[in-house]
Design a protein around this motif. Structure first.
Motif, mmCIF file in Angstrom:
data_model
loop_
_atom_site.group_PDB
_atom_site.id
_atom_site.type_symbol
_atom_site.label_atom_id
_atom_site.label_comp_id
_atom_site.label_asym_id
_atom_site.label_seq_id
_atom_site.Cartn_x
_atom_site.Cartn_y
_atom_site.Cartn_z
ATOM 1 N N ALA A 29 0.800 -1.225 0.000
ATOM 2 C CA ALA A 29 0.000 0.000 0.000
ATOM 3 C C ALA A 29 0.830 1.271 0.000
ATOM 4 C CB ALA A 29 -0.922 -0.001 1.212
ATOM 5 N N GLY A 30 1.942 1.290 0.676
ATOM 6 C CA GLY A 30 2.722 2.520 0.759
ATOM 7 C C GLY A 30 4.169 2.243 1.075
ATOM 8 N N PRO A 31 4.989 3.292 1.061
ATOM 9 C CA PRO A 31 6.423 3.095 1.283
ATOM 10 C C PRO A 31 6.771 2.895 2.751
ATOM 11 C CG PRO A 31 5.966 5.410 0.977
ATOM 12 C CD PRO A 31 4.670 4.684 0.753
ATOM 13 N N SER A 52 11.446 -4.337 8.606
ATOM 14 C CA SER A 52 10.450 -3.311 8.923
ATOM 15 C C SER A 52 9.088 -3.691 8.358
ATOM 16 C CB SER A 52 10.877 -1.963 8.351
ATOM 17 O OG SER A 52 12.053 -1.518 8.941
ATOM 18 N N TYR A 53 9.089 -4.224 7.144
ATOM 19 C CA TYR A 53 7.851 -4.646 6.481
ATOM 20 C C TYR A 53 7.158 -5.731 7.301
ATOM 21 C CZ TYR A 53 4.905 -6.091 2.518
ATOM 22 O OH TYR A 53 3.844 -6.390 1.705
ATOM 23 N N LEU A 59 0.924 -6.484 4.069
ATOM 24 C CA LEU A 59 0.566 -7.516 3.106
ATOM 25 C C LEU A 59 0.974 -7.057 1.724
ATOM 26 C CD1 LEU A 59 -2.954 -8.463 4.426
ATOM 27 C CD2 LEU A 59 -0.845 -9.737 4.729
ATOM 28 N N PRO A 60 1.292 -7.912 0.802
ATOM 29 C CA PRO A 60 1.405 -9.357 0.908
ATOM 30 C C PRO A 60 2.643 -9.768 1.704
ATOM 31 C CG PRO A 60 2.152 -8.662 -1.241
ATOM 32 C CD PRO A 60 1.639 -7.441 -0.537
ATOM 33 N N ILE A 61 2.584 -10.942 2.302
ATOM 34 C CA ILE A 61 3.703 -11.447 3.089
ATOM 35 C C ILE A 61 4.837 -11.798 2.122
ATOM 36 C CG2 ILE A 61 4.457 -13.302 4.602
ATOM 37 C CD1 ILE A 61 1.572 -13.378 5.669
#
Length: 142
Positions: A29-31, A52-53, A59-61
């Protein structure tokens, strides 16, 4: 007190300049924004971005295998950045992270078209079918 400030300034200069970068994960969705040292290699930036993600539960994993991902700089070009290059050497702060394209094994077929990684196109039929459906949705008044 003046002596401690000088030590802090010397320590930060020795560590190099720190910059705020944005890493956009393809399909997310975003940075992700975080601070890195300009001298830090691209591989470490990819590792930090993946951690961090995952910590943010996005998502997505993606997984955590560093070697499965590449970092791109949309401004510089379409080539993937080399893992050993310094992140500050490009002069930009916005990057894109995506999975590596799968390696094609030569099965002898040769007529198969390559598939773009991460690009999925949802097909709902032809434009004629869409047009016919949109005409059927109109409600006629009595």
């Amino acid at each position: 007190m003046l002596l401690t400030k000088n030590k802090k300034n010397q320590a930060s200069k020795a560590a190099g300049n720190r910059i705020l970068i944005s890493v956009t994960v393809f399909g997310s969705a975003g940075p992700i924004r975080f601070v890195v040292n300009e001298e830090e290699p691209v591989a470490d930036v990819i590792d930090t971005a993946l951690k961090s993600y995952a910590r943010e539960g996005r998502l997505p994993i993606l997984g955590s295998k560093l070697n499965d991902f590449v970092l791109y700089c949309p401004v510089v070009g379409t080539e993937a950045l080399k893992p050993w290059e310094a992140i500050g050497s490009f002069g930009v702060r916005n990057f894109m992270l995506s999975k590596k394209p799968p390696k094609e094994e030569d099965g002898g077929g040769g007529d198969e078209k390559p598939v773009a990684v991460g690009m999925r196109r949802k097909s709902f039929g032809s434009w004629k079918a869409w047009f016919n459906r949109s005409l059927n949705l109109k409600v006629s008044s009595h």
